[in-house]
Design a protein around this motif. Structure first.
Motif, PDB file in Angstrom:
ATOM      1  N   GLY A 119     103.841  16.159 -37.947  1.00  0.00           N
ATOM      2  CA  GLY A 119     104.035  15.054 -37.930  1.00  0.00           C
ATOM      3  C   GLY A 119     101.997  14.074 -38.287  1.00  0.00           C
ATOM      4  N   LEU A 120     102.075  14.612 -37.970  1.00  0.00           N
ATOM      5  CA  LEU A 120     100.964  13.689 -38.406  1.00  0.00           C
ATOM      6  C   LEU A 120     100.360  12.910 -39.968  1.00  0.00           C
ATOM      7  CD1 LEU A 120      97.896  12.811 -38.439  1.00  0.00           C
ATOM      8  CD2 LEU A 120      96.831  14.759 -39.321  1.00  0.00           C
ATOM      9  N   ALA A 121     101.630  13.526 -41.213  1.00  0.00           N
ATOM     10  CA  ALA A 121     101.947  13.184 -42.493  1.00  0.00           C
ATOM     11  C   ALA A 121     102.752  12.470 -42.818  1.00  0.00           C
ATOM     12  CB  ALA A 121     102.037  14.842 -43.411  1.00  0.00           C
ATOM     13  N   GLU A 122     103.976  12.470 -41.817  1.00  0.00           N
ATOM     14  CA  GLU A 122     104.494  11.591 -41.766  1.00  0.00           C
ATOM     15  C   GLU A 122     104.556  10.322 -40.709  1.00  0.00           C
ATOM     16  OE1 GLU A 122     107.169  11.653 -43.431  1.00  0.00           O
ATOM     17  OE2 GLU A 122     107.181  13.701 -44.466  1.00  0.00           O
ATOM     18  N   PHE A 123     103.339  10.671 -39.769  1.00  0.00           N
ATOM     19  CA  PHE A 123     103.244   9.425 -39.452  1.00  0.00           C
ATOM     20  C   PHE A 123     102.516   8.496 -40.006  1.00  0.00           C
ATOM     21  CE2 PHE A 123     100.406   6.895 -37.057  1.00  0.00           C
ATOM     22  CZ  PHE A 123     101.026   6.327 -35.541  1.00  0.00           C
ATOM     23  N   SER A 124     102.147   8.534 -41.360  1.00  0.00           N
ATOM     24  CA  SER A 124     101.658   7.178 -42.446  1.00  0.00           C
ATOM     25  C   SER A 124     102.641   6.885 -43.038  1.00  0.00           C
ATOM     26  CB  SER A 124     101.911   7.554 -43.873  1.00  0.00           C
ATOM     27  OG  SER A 124     102.196   8.903 -43.979  1.00  0.00           O
ATOM     28  N   SER A 125     104.821   7.455 -42.801  1.00  0.00           N
ATOM     29  CA  SER A 125     105.373   6.927 -42.865  1.00  0.00           C
ATOM     30  C   SER A 125     105.942   5.319 -41.749  1.00  0.00           C
ATOM     31  CB  SER A 125     106.895   7.792 -43.217  1.00  0.00           C
ATOM     32  OG  SER A 125     105.996   8.721 -44.409  1.00  0.00           O
ATOM     33  N   VAL A 126     105.580   6.447 -40.452  1.00  0.00           N
ATOM     34  CA  VAL A 126     106.231   5.138 -39.250  1.00  0.00           C
ATOM     35  C   VAL A 126     105.094   3.753 -39.375  1.00  0.00           C
ATOM     36  CG1 VAL A 126     105.270   4.715 -36.730  1.00  0.00           C
ATOM     37  CG2 VAL A 126     106.390   7.136 -37.674  1.00  0.00           C
ATOM     38  N   VAL A 127     103.820   3.913 -40.016  1.00  0.00           N
ATOM     39  CA  VAL A 127     103.530   2.883 -40.878  1.00  0.00           C
ATOM     40  C   VAL A 127     103.648   1.475 -41.575  1.00  0.00           C
ATOM     41  CG1 VAL A 127     101.140   2.473 -41.068  1.00  0.00           C
ATOM     42  CG2 VAL A 127     100.704   4.068 -39.386  1.00  0.00           C
TER      43      VAL A 127
END
Length: 541
Positions: free
Chosen positions: A443-451
């Motif tokens: 989840g951590l890496a793709e949380f950047s996509s959420v932002v």
């Protein structure tokens, strides 16, 4: 009318011709020109991922909430191996997506990124489709979409990178599939199913994901025969508001619903696959006559041998059976007359609080979260110890709003799925729940996509500083669970560093204040729940 263009442009045009308005992906030298043409020349939306698995999972989330074929694109070689678990997730979830991948030049067998891509893809259960020549691009893309719809699984379209700048005459291929709803004709199987229903005194109608379009017909049949209704987890919310809605059938059932289902003498299942969790490891089907209806004959009898099986669209089958019951003047079982509706509404009792000071009572926190979010929220969950209690206490207004990313049993898949769901249904707030281990894994890496995409999405991290399933196994055997515990950095602080709101809460009062902030925020938020690993509820399994 045909037009001359490079193959990469023809692929992009084919996506547009199939009605694709968003592509999820990670670019490499095999697909970058196709993505560029799709965005710059055709005005399509491209949502980039941080990892190839994330791109595929985003497409799976999109397909889950729209029932459309979604598209991801990745490059070749290690990009394929990186996406393996995501393809397994889609295959087991019967989700129709097309993954446009590259392939290394066939004339260079020593290419550093060369892999046996077909073998890798087929090992996951996904389908493999080869782009054959520049002249067949349109037809090859159309075949991949057709297969995804009909086979209900991911189809990987293999696009040779050396072909991308070759010229082709592009012409739109026929893409429409006829609507083929099926109703059962007169047969021994239909007569047997009606006979079973006619003789039942305590019938239950069960609906799975394959019957979520049939709510009205199933409720009409249930009312006519006096049967309560229940759903599988993936059809949760289908019968909201119905007077005799038992909720989710199986290990997630409330005590009152379990009593009703366990006493049933007939289960009439529409579009349900009879997983071990739905049947409580077979206990709900013991000494019970079962009729199974599905429009996919591959599902009939796959996990349980029913007394009668019908191939057909669940809505049309329900209407057909209702017609014959009425013509035969079969009386109602009146089973619902004996059901205590007040007991059904009581739901799941709250366990006695046992959490350590400075941590939240998890079950109470879930009740607060459920009450604070809009009724039409999208609810996506990762896999982990936290999940089943969340499934019990977080409601949804419709089945397609419920997306459990647990088909492969792997943690860490949920973030990508939640992003795809949030993009596809941007008018609704997305609630994504994840464990601390799953967030750090996937989840951590793709949380950047959420932002980056500024999604209206709240990520709730259930942080008990442990891998929960392993923690339980250690403690159950009176062993030190230290190897399963971790001292993570603050997830809320990490979220703030990445450009989102980060809220860390360790008491019900702090949670109440945080939920008020979330209610006033349209955009990415990460809510970190500080939990006690020793007091987390047991999984409903």
């Amino acid at each position: 009318m045909s037009r001359t263009m490079p193959v990469h442009a023809a692929v992009a045009n084919a996506l547009q011709d199939h009605g694709v308005d968003v592509v999820y992906g990670l670019m490499g030298d095999a697909n970058l020109f196709m993505v560029d043409h799709y965005v710059r020349e055709l005005g399509g939306r491209y949502v980039p991922a941080a990892h190839e698995a994330g791109a595929v999972l985003m497409a799976l989330g999109h397909a889950s909430v729209t029932n459309e074929v979604a598209v991801a694109t990745i490059t070749h070689g290690p990009a394929i191996s990186n996406a393996i678990t995501a393809l397994v997730e889609g295959t087991k979830g019967t989700l129709p997506i097309v993954v446009m991948c590259g392939d290394t030049p066939i004339e260079d067998p020593d290419h550093i990124q060369a892999l046996a891509q077909r073998a890798l893809v087929e090992a996951t259960g996904a389908g493999f489709e080869q782009m054959k020549t520049p002249a067949t691009v349109s037809r090859d893309v159309a075949t991949a979409f057709r297969r995804a719809r009909l086979e209900r699984r991911p189809i990987v379209l293999n696009m040779p990178s050396a072909m991308m700048w070759e010229q082709t005459e592009y012409k739109k291929a026929a893409t429409e599939l006829p609507d083929l709803p099926t109703a059962p004709g007169e047969s021994d199987a239909l007569n047997e199913a009606i006979g079973i229903l006619a003789s039942a005194r305590r019938p239950v109608i069960l609906a799975g994901r394959g019957a979520i379009h049939a709510r009205h017909a199933l409720l009409e049949l249930a009312d006519r025969i006096g049967a309560p209704v229940a759903t599988t987890l993936k059809a949760k919310g289908l019968f909201n508001g119905a007077p005799y809605d038992l909720g989710v059938c199986g290990t997630l059932s409330t005590p009152a619903a379990s009593d009703v289902i366990a006493s049933a003498d007939c289960i009439f299942a529409f579009g349900a696959g009879f997983s071990r969790f739905t049947t409580v490891h077979g206990a709900f089907l013991a000494n019970t006559r079962v009729v199974q209806v599905d429009d996919d004959p591959r599902q009939l009898g796959r996990r349980h041998s029913p007394d009668a099986m019908l191939v057909g669209d669940p809505e049309l089958v329900a209407k057909t059976i209702l017609k014959w019951i009425n013509e035969a003047e079969i009386p109602s079982s009146q089973a619902t007359d004996t059901i205590d509706q007040e007991a059904l509404r009581a739901g799941h009792p709250l366990p006695k609080p046992s959490n350590a000071p400075g941590t939240l009572d998890y079950s109470v926190a879930l009740e607060q979260i459920d009450a604070a979010f809009p009724e039409d929220r999208i609810f996506v969950s990762d896999a982990g110890r936290f999940m089943t209690e969340a499934w019990c206490r977080i409601g949804v207004s419709a089945p397609r709003n419920m997306v459990p990313a647990i088909n492969s049993g792997a943690i860490g898949n949920g973030m990508g799925v939640a992003i795809g769901a949030a993009v596809a249904r941007s008018g609704q707030k997305t609630l994504f729940m994840c464990g601390d281990g799953g967030f750090m894994m996937g989840g951590l890496a793709e949380f950047s996509s959420v932002v980056r995409e500024a999604l209206d999405m709240v990520t709730v991290i259930c942080n008990d500083s442990a891998y929960g399933a392993e923690y339980i196994q250690f403690t159950d055997r009176q062993l030190d669970p230290g190897l399963s515990t971790f001292s993570w950095p603050s997830f809320a602080a990490m979220a703030q560093t990445m450009g989102a709101k980060g809220l860390r809460v360790s008491s019900q009062a702090e949670l109440k204040d945080a939920l008020a902030v979330i209610a006033d925020t349209k955009g990415p938020v990460l809510l970190e729940l500080v939990l006690d690993p020793a007091s987390m509820p047991r999984m409903h399994a």
